[in-house]
Design a protein around this motif. Structure first.
Motif, PDB file in Angstrom:
ATOM      1  N   GLY A 156      -4.059  -2.237   5.799  1.00 16.04           N
ATOM      2  CA  GLY A 156      -3.295  -1.942   4.576  1.00 16.04           C
ATOM      3  C   GLY A 156      -2.065  -2.829   4.501  1.00 16.04           C
ATOM      4  N   VAL A 167       0.791  -1.237   0.000  1.00 13.15           N
ATOM      5  CA  VAL A 167       0.000   0.000   0.000  1.00 13.15           C
ATOM      6  C   VAL A 167       0.825   1.290   0.000  1.00 13.15           C
ATOM      7  N   GLU A 168       2.127   1.168  -0.178  1.00 15.14           N
ATOM      8  CA  GLU A 168       2.955   2.380  -0.284  1.00 15.14           C
ATOM      9  C   GLU A 168       4.019   2.146  -1.358  1.00 15.14           C
TER      10      GLU A 168
END
Ligand SMILES: [Zn+2]
Ligand SMILES: [Zn+2]
Length: 260
Positions: A191, A143-144
């Motif tokens: 996440g 998620v990043e």
């Protein structure tokens, strides 16, 4: 609805405590009896953030809340790059006061975050020199946009203790993590936890170490043993491995450093 059926490990005795009003789940104390007859009923979390990076709590409040939730030890691992490595030394005074007075081990650490993969060894060494006793690397979460190569650099760095939320980690990287005794993280964080199933599958395939950490940023992020068990089982960890992942592996990491 949440099942109240306790998680039972071999040789474990389960006691349900009274509900604390601020807890989402009834606190379960898991008493394990090892060969020495010592009763083990505590949790260890090696990944949390205080106000020294993007967390909401002072290190002392993390320690106090972790104490209430039955932790034996908690590491304060604020996000660092080269600009704020000194936050490690800032946490040390608070850590020493807490170690002397409360029945929880609070450990100064650092999470090396979003840096060029090539400088992970250099920053890990610097953080250790400043007093970080636990080195976490912010892995290639789904998620990043963590730079590719971060997982590879982390597992090849002997100063690293935990590769956090390693996303779609490869078999080869997990094998190197096993060789270098670097634990792969099952993340309780929203996440980051999307990769947990893959992380458990790959770690089990090669025999790499796993831990369950919260990556706490806010008061409600800390969890008790029961919730940690559910997260590990939900990620596909076999029930027989719970004791190793939740207790024995993080304990060994700390014992190897003479922290516990
Ligand atoms: Zn953060
Ligand atoms: Zn983190």
């Amino acid at each position: 609805m949440i099942s109240k059926k306790p998680v039972i490990w071999e040789g474990a005795k389960i006691e349900h405590c009274k509900l604390s009003p601020h807890l989402l789940y009834p606190q379960t104390i898991i008493n394990l009896t090892n060969k020495g007859g010592l009763s083990i009923n505590k949790r260890i979390d090696l990944h949390t953030h205080s106000i020294l990076s993007d967390g909401e709590l002072l290190p002392s409040e993390i320690a106090r809340r972790a104490c209430v939730l039955g932790h034996r030890a908690v590491a304060i691992t604020d996000h660092v790059d080269a600009t704020n490595l000194d936050c490690v030394s800032k946490v040390i005074d608070a850590v020493m006061d807490i170690r002397d007075n409360w029945s929880i081990e609070i450990i100064p650490g650092a999470e090396i975050t979003h840096v060029p993969a090539e400088i992970i060894p250099k920053l890990s060494q610097k953080a250790k020199k400043l007093g970080a006793e636990i080195i976490v690397i912010h892995g290639e979460t789904l998620v990043e946009p963590v730079i590719e190569g971060t997982n590879w650099s982390a597992v090849n760095c002997s100063d690293v203790d935990v590769l956090a939320h390693p996303g779609l980690i490869t078999i080869e990287e997990a094998e190197i993590a096993r060789e270098n005794e670097i634990a792969l993280e099952i993340s309780a964080r929203k996440g980051h936890s999307l990769g947990n199933g893959h992380v458990v599958k790959v770690a089990k395939e090669v025999g790499a170490d796993l831990v369950v950490d919260t990556d706490t940023h806010a008061p409600e992020d800390l969890i008790n043993c029961r919730m940690a068990s559910k997260i590990a089982l939900g990620a596909g960890l076999p029930r027989k491995d719970l004791k190793t992942v939740l207790w024995e592996t993080p304990l060994r990491i700390l014992k190897n450093k003479d922290i516990l």
